[in-house]
Design a protein around this motif. Structure first.
Motif, PDB file in Angstrom:
ATOM      1  N   SER A  41     -17.974  32.208 -17.621  1.00  0.00           N
ATOM      2  CA  SER A  41     -19.133  32.647 -17.942  1.00  0.00           C
ATOM      3  C   SER A  41     -19.888  33.647 -16.646  1.00  0.00           C
ATOM      4  N   GLU A  42     -19.398  33.224 -15.599  1.00  0.00           N
ATOM      5  CA  GLU A  42     -20.091  33.931 -14.431  1.00  0.00           C
ATOM      6  C   GLU A  42     -19.380  35.530 -14.348  1.00  0.00           C
ATOM      7  N   ASN A  43     -18.017  35.455 -14.691  1.00  0.00           N
ATOM      8  CA  ASN A  43     -17.320  36.593 -14.838  1.00  0.00           C
ATOM      9  C   ASN A  43     -18.101  37.612 -15.915  1.00  0.00           C
ATOM     10  N   ASP A  44     -18.346  36.889 -17.104  1.00  0.00           N
ATOM     11  CA  ASP A  44     -18.959  37.719 -18.001  1.00  0.00           C
ATOM     12  C   ASP A  44     -20.257  38.261 -17.845  1.00  0.00           C
ATOM     13  N   SER A  45     -20.852  37.422 -17.130  1.00  0.00           N
ATOM     14  CA  SER A  45     -22.320  37.726 -16.515  1.00  0.00           C
ATOM     15  C   SER A  45     -22.110  38.831 -15.444  1.00  0.00           C
ATOM     16  N   TYR A  46     -21.254  38.680 -14.637  1.00  0.00           N
ATOM     17  CA  TYR A  46     -20.835  39.579 -13.585  1.00  0.00           C
ATOM     18  C   TYR A  46     -20.559  41.021 -14.159  1.00  0.00           C
ATOM     19  N   GLU A  47     -19.687  40.918 -15.112  1.00  0.00           N
ATOM     20  CA  GLU A  47     -19.290  42.284 -15.738  1.00  0.00           C
ATOM     21  C   GLU A  47     -20.437  43.007 -16.353  1.00  0.00           C
ATOM     22  N   LYS A  48     -21.214  42.116 -17.076  1.00  0.00           N
ATOM     23  CA  LYS A  48     -22.317  42.545 -17.933  1.00  0.00           C
ATOM     24  C   LYS A  48     -23.264  43.258 -16.713  1.00  0.00           C
ATOM     25  N   ASN A  49     -23.737  42.343 -15.598  1.00  0.00           N
ATOM     26  CA  ASN A  49     -24.523  43.073 -14.734  1.00  0.00           C
ATOM     27  C   ASN A  49     -24.078  44.340 -13.844  1.00  0.00           C
ATOM     28  N   LYS A  50     -22.903  44.183 -13.805  1.00  0.00           N
ATOM     29  CA  LYS A  50     -22.000  45.212 -13.129  1.00  0.00           C
ATOM     30  C   LYS A  50     -22.003  46.509 -14.180  1.00  0.00           C
ATOM     31  N   ASN A  51     -21.915  46.353 -15.084  1.00  0.00           N
ATOM     32  CA  ASN A  51     -21.874  47.491 -16.179  1.00  0.00           C
ATOM     33  C   ASN A  51     -23.376  48.114 -16.191  1.00  0.00           C
ATOM     34  N   GLU A  52     -24.335  47.062 -16.444  1.00  0.00           N
ATOM     35  CA  GLU A  52     -25.842  47.368 -16.587  1.00  0.00           C
ATOM     36  C   GLU A  52     -25.852  48.263 -15.083  1.00  0.00           C
ATOM     37  N   SER A  53     -25.421  47.863 -13.959  1.00  0.00           N
ATOM     38  CA  SER A  53     -25.859  48.212 -12.663  1.00  0.00           C
ATOM     39  C   SER A  53     -25.504  49.824 -12.575  1.00  0.00           C
ATOM     40  N   GLU A  54     -24.143  49.840 -13.028  1.00  0.00           N
ATOM     41  CA  GLU A  54     -23.629  51.214 -13.123  1.00  0.00           C
ATOM     42  C   GLU A  54     -24.399  52.153 -14.135  1.00  0.00           C
ATOM     43  N   LYS A  55     -24.804  51.640 -15.019  1.00  0.00           N
ATOM     44  CA  LYS A  55     -25.629  52.420 -16.167  1.00  0.00           C
ATOM     45  C   LYS A  55     -26.820  52.915 -15.626  1.00  0.00           C
ATOM     46  N   VAL A  56     -27.381  51.931 -14.836  1.00  0.00           N
ATOM     47  CA  VAL A  56     -28.799  52.290 -14.087  1.00  0.00           C
ATOM     48  C   VAL A  56     -28.378  53.202 -12.709  1.00  0.00           C
ATOM     49  N   GLU A  57     -27.259  53.010 -12.138  1.00  0.00           N
ATOM     50  CA  GLU A  57     -27.088  53.659 -10.946  1.00  0.00           C
ATOM     51  C   GLU A  57     -26.906  55.092 -11.437  1.00  0.00           C
ATOM     52  N   SER A  58     -26.155  55.296 -12.661  1.00  0.00           N
ATOM     53  CA  SER A  58     -25.834  56.600 -13.110  1.00  0.00           C
ATOM     54  C   SER A  58     -27.141  57.380 -13.614  1.00  0.00           C
ATOM     55  N   LYS A  59     -28.084  56.485 -13.977  1.00  0.00           N
ATOM     56  CA  LYS A  59     -29.267  57.033 -14.881  1.00  0.00           C
ATOM     57  C   LYS A  59     -30.460  57.360 -13.483  1.00  0.00           C
ATOM     58  N   ILE A  60     -30.369  56.689 -12.542  1.00  0.00           N
ATOM     59  CA  ILE A  60     -31.223  56.999 -11.315  1.00  0.00           C
ATOM     60  C   ILE A  60     -31.126  58.655 -10.977  1.00  0.00           C
TER      61      ILE A  60
ATOM     62  N   HIS B  11     -11.966  18.767 -14.846  1.00  0.00           N
ATOM     63  CA  HIS B  11     -12.981  19.384 -13.763  1.00  0.00           C
ATOM     64  C   HIS B  11     -12.201  20.992 -13.910  1.00  0.00           C
ATOM     65  N   LEU B  12     -11.236  21.135 -13.762  1.00  0.00           N
ATOM     66  CA  LEU B  12     -10.545  22.574 -13.871  1.00  0.00           C
ATOM     67  C   LEU B  12     -10.979  23.374 -15.043  1.00  0.00           C
ATOM     68  N   ASN B  13     -11.027  22.898 -16.212  1.00  0.00           N
ATOM     69  CA  ASN B  13     -11.386  23.651 -17.325  1.00  0.00           C
ATOM     70  C   ASN B  13     -12.921  23.789 -17.174  1.00  0.00           C
ATOM     71  N   TYR B  14     -13.600  22.870 -16.932  1.00  0.00           N
ATOM     72  CA  TYR B  14     -15.140  23.196 -16.566  1.00  0.00           C
ATOM     73  C   TYR B  14     -15.189  24.184 -15.758  1.00  0.00           C
ATOM     74  N   LEU B  15     -14.755  24.090 -14.499  1.00  0.00           N
ATOM     75  CA  LEU B  15     -14.864  25.486 -13.649  1.00  0.00           C
ATOM     76  C   LEU B  15     -14.310  26.656 -14.257  1.00  0.00           C
ATOM     77  N   ASN B  16     -13.289  26.442 -14.986  1.00  0.00           N
ATOM     78  CA  ASN B  16     -12.986  27.823 -15.854  1.00  0.00           C
ATOM     79  C   ASN B  16     -13.737  28.231 -16.539  1.00  0.00           C
ATOM     80  N   ARG B  17     -14.455  27.493 -17.486  1.00  0.00           N
ATOM     81  CA  ARG B  17     -15.648  27.881 -18.179  1.00  0.00           C
ATOM     82  C   ARG B  17     -16.682  28.578 -17.555  1.00  0.00           C
TER      83      ARG B  17
END
Length: 773
Positions: A241-260, A231-237
């Motif tokens: 995954s969430e961390n990657d999505s979070y970092e991706k969205n965060k980077n995209e948000s920073e790009k958008v925020e810098s573009k606006i 279970h712990l390995n599943y939660l780690n995965r």
């Protein structure tokens, strides 16, 4: 080896430091009664370890410290210096000095060559040298008669002490004490083992049950921890995954925020530029509107001018008709005059109206010229318009002036004619001339109106040219404004889309945070379960366990194992530990018992061996002592006979054997020693002691007034024995007998001072004789 020196300080009657120097051979210490000469023998015994105050003729150990009415010492100290050239003492020093010191407060100190030591160290060093305590090397005053009266078992003990058997017996006694202690320990261990056995048997059953429980528990632990890790390995995965999505969205948000802000700045720049362009556009539109108004005014003026032209044409036609009518009807002069007056009045009114309109046109043209100068940016165009309008205004002003001039004289003339017509209606020719003049005026005004109309049309044409130029600039400004507005709208749309996208990304980030917190909580729950349920650290678990390969099967197995554990009910989890502890204790006691039994057997064998060796040694030495006793007895009692024999009790062993002395002093019969005189007892005791000394001799002997009860004959016999014995041993005699003093190599005299302090006076007899000779 021999005793070289005795140093006394504060011991009994020796207050001040006193020294006695000895040589090999016979040394005699003489002095009156109470002078303190026996204190020297006590000092030697005290240094060698005597602990009994009674043996030292005192009540306590503090009695050995000098004390008088006027003075009391706080310390007593005695030193014995031995010559160790033959290495009898097991040490590398040629001279060995033993020192004992006692304080009035009770403390005691021992020294070997001035180095602090224990009494045991001195006893061990002197044990094999023959000068230790209990070896009867010092025979004190009165002790010689007691030896003769000893019981057989006590007499045997003296032999054992002098032969050194007593130390083996002490060793045996210690072994017997140990054996008795071992037996007691074995009995105690048996009791403890019985008590432990009563507790251990039921605990063993409980321990086996706990062991089975522990096995199931360990299976459950392994399976559940493996399931937890899966279970712990599943939660780690999921976390990754969430961390990657979070970092991706965060980077995209920073790009958008810098573009606006960039697009906002671009929009603001366009708004600023558009504002300026719009201002220019509005300015141009206002100019166009004003131009249109003026153009419309000009068109109205042209229309008015054309209507006036039509009026002049109508008037001209009317004048022609009137002229023709007057020509045809000369007879009707009155009527004609009236008509003429009417027409003249009508013509004058028309001219007035035309003159007013022309003034109005001039004023409008001036206003139009002023507005055109202000609003036309092109200087050449403005000058051209101004020149054309000024030509039109000049011509209009000239026309207005001509109409004004025509109107005034006409009015005056009309009045004259009216007055003349009233007087002379028949003067038709004059009227006709007037009509002709009016017709000419109309023709002139008509021409002027045409010219004005032509000028206005030219002005309108110029205005159209100006309008086309203005419209091109206006349209250019308008298209630029529209283009910028379109760009602004596009930017606003893009900004809106970016803001919506940003809001979506922020929403996704928020959802990601919630999901990560949920994963984190699940991980914490799993971790707490592992730590709380199994008391294992997460690092150890991850390092030591593998994740479950089949989560479903693991869940089923965990459930089954939990049910099995539940069926066990209450189990003492410490039963196995307690059992092992008690079992360990039981085994330890069993091992101890086995060791004690082995020790008991070893001690019994050792004691048996010691007894055998003691008995063998004693029996071997006793035969020699027996022969020596017979020989020494013959020296002391030439006509007598002495026998030494063993006295055995019925059924007794070696320890029950005694030594009995049979003495025939020359009466041809053996008598009891208690019936002998004091001198005879002393001689029997000396024969006994010297027979033992001859078998196991010491480096020196001290005899304190052992010859006090002897007569001259017996003293000679005693001194003969002493002389023979002094050839190999050092003899120190304390005596009052003059005959004894004669055999001395060195004589020390001891006197008592008035303060109760003993004083030593020495004299070497051998040197004096040499000097005399």
């Amino acid at each position: 080896m021999y005793l070289k020196n005795i140093t006394l300080r504060g011991f009994k009657s020796f207050k001040d430091k006193s020294q006695l120097f000895f040589e090999p051979g016979i040394s005699v210490i003489v002095g009156p009664n109470g002078s303190g000469k026996s204190n020297i023998a006590d000092a030697i015994s005290w240094v060698l370890g005597e602990q009994s105050p009674k043996t030292l003729r005192g009540n306590s150990m503090a009695d050995v410290i000098f004390r008088s009415k006027n003075e009391e010492m706080g310390i007593a100290e005695v030193s014995l210096l031995f010559d160790n050239s033959n290495k009898l003492f097991d040490t590398e020093f040629r001279d060995v000095k033993f020192t004992r010191r006692v304080y009035s407060k009770g403390a005691s100190e021992y020294f070997i060559n001035s180095s602090p030591c224990r009494l045991l160290d001195i006893q061990e060093l002197t044990a094999d040298s023959g000068i230790g305590k209990g070896l009867h090397i010092i025979i004190n005053q009165g002790q010689i008669n007691e030896i003769a009266l000893l019981k057989p078992i006590e007499r045997k003990a003296v032999i054992e002490e002098v032969l050194g058997i007593s130390k083996h017996k002490n060793r045996r006694d210690k072994s017997l004490a140990k054996l008795e202690k071992v037996k007691n320990d074995i009995e105690r261990i048996d009791d403890l083992m019985d008590e432990i056995k009563r507790t251990m048997d039921p605990l063993e059953i409980e321990a086996k049950r706990a062991q089975k429980y522990s096995e199931i528990y360990n299976l459950l632990k392994n399976e559940e921890i493996s399931l937890f890790i899966a279970h712990l390995n599943y939660l780690n995965r999921e976390w990754e995954s969430e961390n990657d999505s979070y970092e991706k969205n965060k980077n995209e948000s920073e790009k958008v925020e810098s573009k606006i802000p960039y697009m906002e700045n671009e929009k603001n720049e366009l708004l600023k530029l558009t504002g300026e362009e719009k201002f220019n556009y509005e300015s141009w539109r206002e100019k166009i509107n004003r131009f249109n108004i003026e153009r419309n005014n000009l068109a109205n003026i042209i229309t008015l001018t054309r209507s006036k032209q039509n009026v002049f044409k109508t008037l001209k036609n009317m004048f022609n008709m009137d002229l023709n009518r007057y020509i045809g009807k000369k007879d009707e002069s009155k009527k004609l005059a009236e008509d003429k007056n009417f027409e003249d009045d009508y013509t004058v009114s028309l001219l007035k109206k035309a003159s007013g309109k022309l003034e109005e046109i001039v004023n409008n043209l001036l206003k139009f010229l002023d507005n055109t100068k202000e609003k036309v940016g092109d200087i050449r165009t403005a000058k051209y318009i101004e020149g054309e309008i000024n030509l039109i205004i000049d011509k209009v002003k000239k026309l207005s002036t001509m109409i004004g001039k025509r109107k005034q004289p006409g009015d005056a003339k009309s009045l004259e004619e009216e007055s003349e017509d009233k007087k002379n209606i028949s003067d038709l020719e004059g009227k006709m001339d007037k009509i002709k003049n009016l017709e000419k005026i109309c023709i002139i005004n008509l021409e002027r109106a045409k010219k004005i109309c032509s000028m206005l049309e030219k002005y309108l044409s110029v205005s159209e040219n100006i309008k086309r130029k203005l419209y091109r600039e206006f349209e250019k400004k308008n298209s630029l404004v529209l283009e910028n507005q379109k760009k602004i709208e596009n930017l606003e749309n893009e900004i809106g889309k970016l803001n919506q996208y940003k809001m979506k990304l922020e929403s996704d980030l928020y959802k990601g945070d919630i999901k990560k917190e949920q994963i984190k909580e699940k991980v914490e729950v799993i971790t707490e379960n592992i730590v709380d349920n199994y008391n294992e650290s997460i690092e150890y678990v991850l390092k030591s366990y593998e994740p479950s390969s089949n989560i479903r099967q693991s869940e089923v197995k965990v459930k089954r194992l939990k049910n099995e554990i539940k069926n066990y009910g209450n189990v003492n989890p410490n039963a196995a530990i307690e059992y092992q502890k008690i079992k360990k204790r039981f085994d330890f006691l069993a091992d101890q018992k086995s060791d004690l039994i082995g020790s008991k057997k070893s001690l019994e064998e050792l004691i048996k061996d010691i007894n055998n060796r003691i008995a063998d040694y004693f029996y071997n030495k006793f035969d020699e002592i027996k022969k020596c006793f017979r020989s020494y007895f013959k020296i002391l009692f030439p006509l007598g006979e002495g026998e030494m024999q063993l006295e055995k009790s019925n059924g007794g062993g070696y320890d029950e054997i005694g030594v009995d002395l049979n003495a025939d002093i020359g009466n041809n019969k053996f008598v009891s020693l208690s019936l002998l005189s004091g001198g005879e007892k002393s001689l029997v005791s000396m024969a006994f002691l010297f027979s033992i000394y001859s078998i196991n001799s010491s480096p020196f002997y001290v005899f304190d007034e052992v010859d006090a009860a002897l007569d001259d004959v017996n003293i000679d016999r005693f001194l003969t024995l002493i002389k023979n014995f002094s050839e190999k041993q050092q003899i120190i005699l304390i005596t009052h007998q003059k005959r004894t003093m004669e055999i001395a190599d060195t004589i020390y005299g001891v006197t008592m001072q008035p303060e109760g302090v003993s004083k030593i006076i020495s004299e070497k007899i051998g040197k004096m004789n040499a000097e005399v000779n």
